[in-house]
Enzyme design. Structure first.
Site, mmCIF file in Angstrom:
data_model
loop_
_atom_site.group_PDB
_atom_site.id
_atom_site.type_symbol
_atom_site.label_atom_id
_atom_site.label_comp_id
_atom_site.label_asym_id
_atom_site.label_seq_id
_atom_site.Cartn_x
_atom_site.Cartn_y
_atom_site.Cartn_z
ATOM 1 N N ASN A 1 -1.255 8.634 2.376
ATOM 2 C CA ASN A 1 -1.096 8.854 0.934
ATOM 3 C C ASN A 1 -2.223 9.689 0.346
ATOM 4 O O ASN A 1 -2.017 10.467 -0.577
ATOM 5 C CB ASN A 1 -1.026 7.514 0.194
ATOM 6 C CG ASN A 1 0.299 6.826 0.429
ATOM 7 O OD1 ASN A 1 1.153 7.364 1.140
ATOM 8 N ND2 ASN A 1 0.462 5.646 -0.137
ATOM 9 N N GLU B 1 -1.338 6.700 -4.260
ATOM 10 C CA GLU B 1 -2.757 6.679 -4.636
ATOM 11 C C GLU B 1 -3.291 8.055 -5.027
ATOM 12 O O GLU B 1 -4.191 8.172 -5.856
ATOM 13 C CB GLU B 1 -3.625 6.119 -3.488
ATOM 14 C CG GLU B 1 -3.487 4.639 -3.247
ATOM 15 C CD GLU B 1 -2.308 4.299 -2.339
ATOM 16 O OE1 GLU B 1 -1.605 5.237 -1.915
ATOM 17 O OE2 GLU B 1 -2.079 3.115 -2.069
ATOM 18 N N ASP C 1 2.788 34.703 -37.342
ATOM 19 C CA ASP C 1 2.346 35.575 -38.431
ATOM 20 C C ASP C 1 2.618 37.011 -38.019
ATOM 21 O O ASP C 1 2.741 37.297 -36.829
ATOM 22 C CB ASP C 1 0.824 35.466 -38.606
ATOM 23 C CG ASP C 1 0.425 34.187 -39.300
ATOM 24 O OD1 ASP C 1 1.303 33.565 -39.887
ATOM 25 O OD2 ASP C 1 -0.758 33.834 -39.223
ATOM 26 N N THR D 1 -3.055 13.154 4.089
ATOM 27 C CA THR D 1 -1.990 14.060 4.552
ATOM 28 C C THR D 1 -0.987 14.372 3.446
ATOM 29 O O THR D 1 -0.324 15.387 3.486
ATOM 30 C CB THR D 1 -1.282 13.503 5.802
ATOM 31 O OG1 THR D 1 -0.724 12.246 5.481
ATOM 32 C CG2 THR D 1 -2.235 13.358 6.956
ATOM 33 N N ASP D 2 -0.866 13.497 2.432
ATOM 34 C CA ASP D 2 -0.040 13.855 1.265
ATOM 35 C C ASP D 2 -0.889 14.563 0.213
ATOM 36 O O ASP D 2 -0.434 15.476 -0.453
ATOM 37 C CB ASP D 2 0.530 12.597 0.593
ATOM 38 C CG ASP D 2 1.805 12.135 1.272
ATOM 39 O OD1 ASP D 2 2.164 12.733 2.299
ATOM 40 O OD2 ASP D 2 2.414 11.173 0.771
ATOM 41 N N ASP E 1 -3.296 26.965 -43.872
ATOM 42 C CA ASP E 1 -2.313 26.868 -42.778
ATOM 43 C C ASP E 1 -2.497 25.582 -41.993
ATOM 44 O O ASP E 1 -1.634 25.205 -41.196
ATOM 45 C CB ASP E 1 -2.468 28.050 -41.795
ATOM 46 C CG ASP E 1 -1.984 29.347 -42.409
ATOM 47 O OD1 ASP E 1 -1.160 29.275 -43.327
ATOM 48 O OD2 ASP E 1 -2.439 30.412 -41.966
ATOM 49 N N VAL F 1 0.837 -1.203 0.000
ATOM 50 C CA VAL F 1 0.000 0.000 0.000
ATOM 51 C C VAL F 1 0.876 1.258 0.000
ATOM 52 O O VAL F 1 0.585 2.249 -0.671
ATOM 53 C CB VAL F 1 -0.945 0.006 1.227
ATOM 54 C CG1 VAL F 1 -1.780 1.270 1.248
ATOM 55 C CG2 VAL F 1 -1.830 -1.219 1.204
ATOM 56 N N ASP G 1 -3.889 31.266 -39.643
ATOM 57 C CA ASP G 1 -5.294 31.639 -39.630
ATOM 58 C C ASP G 1 -6.060 31.116 -40.841
ATOM 59 O O ASP G 1 -7.246 30.863 -40.775
ATOM 60 C CB ASP G 1 -5.452 33.170 -39.520
ATOM 61 C CG ASP G 1 -4.558 33.902 -40.497
ATOM 62 O OD1 ASP G 1 -4.009 33.246 -41.402
ATOM 63 O OD2 ASP G 1 -4.404 35.128 -40.360
#
Ligand code: ATP
Length: 953
Positions: free
Chosen positions: A785, A314, A356, A788-789, A694, A309, A690
């Site tokens: 993961n 994650e 251009d 807190t992350d 092109d 884990v 344009d």
């Protein structure tokens, strides 16, 4: 003609192509010169609805939700949950107590998190899909429509049957219709018929046989096709789902949005991490069993589950999606509309911008400053499109104001300016200003003519247009054939006299041509003098070209004018010949001032290692004058013209391309060669465009950029990004945002993966150091993961970017995301994390008994890892600047995330129900202080690294 305001009965599936145009107009109760009245439009919208294809569905909600659970990381978590559940089941059978009180807690929690993560991913993705759909809507085509007699630009979705629309090269058709008029109209219908070659279209008064197949209905135009060349006027017959495209809409499965290169790399990374963690798990179990026998299997499996884990980030996929979405939003605030998501991250890698000139580097607000005929040189005063200004005669070294009467050649030049012109000049009383509908170059000519007293509204109806040679970027000129009004009906009293004076045998028709002087001159055989025509000789030509160069080198855009009379309207094969042996009338020079913000943007991009190259259809001297003014053309730089380029082999072009900063008088197909040449030199090219031609260059460029205002629909369709304001400075701003996005992504990858490595090493070390249990449960690791992350990582995505972001060279797009020390950083920081946590763990393990809670060492490890990440988040904001050197207020989200996360972590320790659920222990203030003390080491370490880097440099 029928009254357009009469309401029409709902249009049934009619074979419009079999009707003559008059019958169609009658059935749709509309007028070709006025269009519908607004009231009728409203009524018809109620009957037919919006002009939209409604059944082309993207992924539906269920598909998006299901896709979340095919993610390999979530699948692994599900595996962990099942094994963990099986372990609990065995314990129950054996009558043992499960580890943390009640059975299947980890399993339930992991499943809950899997579902939560899946839902989160679902909401983010469906939001991203909606945002992309909204972006698509913003980029949806506009059409020129006639309503209540006025030419207006409206969204294609507002079209109703009976609307009259105007087509020009580059228009995309968004409804089906029948042609009222067509001039050299070529339409590419490949989207509908699969036929790649454009087909010719004509208006028809009689209609076609009923059995005419779709591909042969020459008098009809269809939604989803595009105008490659020419002009046309169309009455809309079917809209929305009633169009031919609508009928086959179900067959057109929309392609799912491409994952960005980074998303692809992250998918690969997930695969590597998952297989790596499985390998690690196997290794730990084999080594463990070998070391301590089968008795420890249970603990080894628990350790392995935790490691599996811990190794998987994650939270990462969600953070990346959000960052890219935020990037598109920031870019749109700076007027860059992203059409393809990969452009967000790859924009930061651009190192050549091919731009251009007209409208992108300049303002595209043309004002004619000078008029030059054989006998007269006139300076024209006035500003903008206001048709007033002093006319000063400059000939013979003296200057005198003049107000006519105008010499015949000048009168013909003005007539040419009005008649060989598709634009309109109108006074808008609401905004109290003069406005141009159409091409600004042509608008400026209408203003010029009006300053001389020639009015478009008065003259155009008298000179019926009978034929035309539309302007194209390849030909760089335009011509029209008009019918000369009968004597007495002409608004120019002396017109016939003028024609006689110029020895133009007064035929019933006149051809007027205007365009680039060098390209128009070879089609001229005569030149007017003061009052008659003489053959154009070598001296005349030399004089004209030298005058042209002189005006161009002052940055003026120069247009030449010519005409001749015709006895009859030429048949189609003779059209080209009709443009020959013309009478040269004169030239005008118009000023198109550079955009003031461009100079700074060019300077900024130079400092950022991005070269700007001007590619223009204009004269080389005009282009050079403007390029010098803007800092694009620097000492030692060269320029190339389309003509020279034509003679160069591609390999020669590749050898020279780095020295060239201005390409002038080029055609759209040259643009493709230029992009390829830069790419052969390993350049990452952004290219603007344009026109319809092109599109290939825009597709070939690494970032194809279309113009939002002046761009054709076809060019927008081919592009990765649209400039909503047509402004070069916006490209540089978008490149800057691209760098910010890429930088932020690198930052939070550093942040997330660094902590994952630390967690894994800490967990693996526990059995090796002889500790009796695994310090972290899978549930606690998931908490770290994801929460807190995850929260601080999201906040890191909001970081506004370092001040020096445009002062360093761009990242190469081929470069791995882990390059430039990122991979090394992750391992190094992971090790520091592990050393800090393991030291704390060993110390706490041996002193925990004293505190009376034998398992509190685990909670200390858990808390230290979480809080240390807070310090890491604060420090990782910048690679170079110390935290005290940064303004804390530039990213308040980060401080918010750090505070909220810390409080949440403390709740897990001090709030009993959560403590029971997460299996933590109460920590004494001393223990908590120790955790904070150890955690702060992480912050100190990252700051010290930055300081050290300064000394090493
Ligand atoms: P850029 O590619 O920078 O936008 P541009 O707008 O100057 O360049 P084009 O529009 O292809 O390039 O114009 C090329 C040349 O064609 C101009 O220099 C001018 O001489 C001529 N030209 C431009 N517009 C017209 C027009 N409406 N009618 C006739 N000739 C034109």
């Amino acid at each position: 003609m029928s009254d357009p305001d009469v309401s029409v009965s709902p249009v049934k599936a009619e074979a419009w192509y079999s009707y003559g145009i008059d019958k169609t107009l009658h059935r749709l109760t509309t007028a070709p010169h006025r269009g519908l009245a607004e009231k009728t439009v409203m009524e018809r919208r109620r009957t037919y609805g919006l002009n939209e294809i409604t059944t082309i569905a993207g992924r539906n909600n269920w598909q998006i939700l299901l896709d979340q659970f095919t993610n390999v990381m979530l699948l692994m978590l599900i595996g962990v949950a099942i094994i963990s559940g099986a372990l609990d089941l065995i314990s129950l059978r054996l009558g043992e107590e499960t580890m943390e009180g009640f059975p299947f807690k980890d399993t339930i929690a992991i499943f809950a998190i899997v579902i939560l993560n899946g839902l989160l991913g679902y909401f983010q993705e469906s939001r991203a899909e909606k945002a992309l759909a909204a972006l698509k809507k913003m980029a949806s085509p506009k059409v020129q429509v006639l309503r209540d007699g006025d030419r207006q630009e409206i969204k294609a979705a507002s079209l109703v049957p009976g609307d009259i629309i105007l087509l020009e090269a580059g228009s995309q058709l968004c409804a089906d219709g029948q042609l009222i008029e067509a001039a050299n109209l070529l339409i590419r219908e490949s989207a509908l018929t699969g036929e790649a070659q454009p087909v010719e279209k004509n208006a028809s008064n009689t209609g076609l046989p009923l059995d005419t197949p779709l591909g042969d209905r020459q008098n009809m135009v269809f939604s989803g096709t595009e105008v490659v060349q020419g002009r046309g006027k169309v009455v809309i017959t079917n809209t929305g789902m009633a169009t031919e495209l609508g009928k086959i809409a179900e067959m057109l499965q929309r392609v799912a949005p491409e994952p960005t290169p980074l998303q692809k790399r992250m998918e690969n990374l997930a695969g590597v991490l998952v297989s790596g963690s499985l390998l690690l798990v196997t290794l730990v179990i084999i080594l463990g069993v070998w070391q301590s026998g089968w008795g420890e299997l249970r603990q080894l499996v628990e350790t392995s589950l935790s490691m599996a884990v811990a190794v998987v980030p994650e939270g990462l996929p969600a953070v990346i999606t959000v960052t890219l979405a935020l990037g598109t939003q920031r870019m749109i605030k700076r007027h860059a509309l992203i059409r393809k998501l990969p452009a967000v991250e790859t924009l930061g890698s651009v190192n050549v911008i091919c731009s251009d000139k007209t409208g992108t580097l300049t303002q595209n607000k043309m004002v004619v400053r000078e008029v030059l005929t054989h006998g007269d040189r006139l300076s024209i005063g006035g500003e903008g499109y206001q048709p007033q200004g002093n006319i000063i005669h400059l000939s013979d070294g003296e200057q005198r104001a003049t107000s006519g009467p105008w010499p015949p050649a000048l009168q013909l030049l003005c007539l040419n300016a009005i008649l060989c012109n598709d634009s309109e000049l109108n006074y808008n009383p609401g905004e109290m200003e003069w406005q141009v509908i159409g091409d600004p170059t042509e608008g400026a000519l209408l203003v010029l003519a009006k300053k001389f007293g020639f009015d478009q509204a008065q003259l155009r109806p008298s000179f019926m247009r009978r034929g035309e040679f539309p302007f194209s970027s390849e030909r760089k000129r335009m011509g029209v054939i008009v019918e000369v009004p009968a004597e007495g009906e002409s608004p120019l009293a002396n017109l016939l006299g003028i024609l006689e004076n110029l020895a133009l045998t007064p035929g019933p028709y006149l051809i007027f041509s205007k365009g680039s002087p060098e390209l128009l001159l070879p089609h001229c055989g005569q030149i007017h003098t003061a009052d008659h025509c003489v053959p154009l000789n070598f001296q005349h030509q030399e004089q004209i070209l030298s005058d042209n160069n002189l005006m161009a080198s002052r940055g003026l855009r120069v247009l030449g004018f010519a005409c001749k009379s015709l006895a009859q309207i030429p048949s189609t094969p003779d059209l080209i010949a009709a443009e020959d042996n013309l009478v040269w009338l004169g030239m005008v020079g118009m000023l198109d001032a550079p955009r003031p913000e461009v100079r700074l943007a060019v300077e900024k991009s130079l400092a950022a290692g991005i070269r700007t190259v001007m590619i223009t259809g204009d004269h080389p001297l005009t282009a050079l004058a403007i390029a010098k003014d803007l800092g694009i053309n620097q000492a030692g730089d060269r320029f190339l013209t389309g003509q020279t380029l034509e003679q160069l082999q591609q390999s020669d072009l590749e050898a020279q391309v780095e020295e060239v900063s201005v390409f002038a008088r080029v055609s759209p197909e040259h643009k493709l060669r230029i992009v390829k040449a830069f790419q052969a030199r390993n350049r990452f090219v952004a290219m603007t465009g344009d026109g319809v031609n092109d599109a290939p260059a825009l597709k070939q460029a690494d970032i194809g950029i279309a113009m939002g205002i002046t761009g054709t629909d076809v060019s927008k369709e081919a592009s990765d990004m649209v400039l909503l304001d047509d402004n070069f400075a916006t490209i540089v701003a978008a490149a800057e945002e691209g760098r910010v996005v890429y930088n932020n992504i690198r930052n939070f990858i550093k942040y997330i993966l660094g902590s994952n490595v630390g967690e894994v090493i800490t967990i693996a070390s526990a059995p090796l150091l002889g500790l009796s249990a695994v310090p972290l449960t899978p549930l606690q690791i998931l908490w770290m993961n994801l929460v807190t992350d995850g929260l601080p990582a999201l906040a890191l995505a909001m970081e506004p970017g370092e001040p020096n972001i445009m002062k360093r060279r761009p990242f190469s797009p081929q470069e791995s995301i882990f390059s430039r020390g990122l991979g090394a950083y992750i391992i190094r920081i992971g090790l520091v994390f592990a050393v800090v946590t393991i030291t704390l763990m060993v110390w706490a393990y041996h002193s925990a008994d004293l505190a009376g809670a034998p398992d509190s060492w685990k909670t200390m490890v858990f808390t230290t890892l979480c809080i240390a990440q807070m310090g890491h988040a604060i420090a990782v904001r910048s690679n170079h600047r110390l935290t005290i050197e940064m303004n804390p207020l530039t990213n308040p989200y980060l401080w918010g995330a750090v505070i909220v996360t810390t409080i949440l972590q403390l709740c897990l320790v001090y709030f009993e129900p959560l403590r029971n659920f997460f299996g933590t222990d109460w920590l004494s203030p001393q223990q908590l202080l120790v955790c904070f003390g150890f955690s702060s080491l992480m912050f100190v370490w990252v700051e010290l690294e930055k300081l050290l880097a300064r000394f090493i440099k």
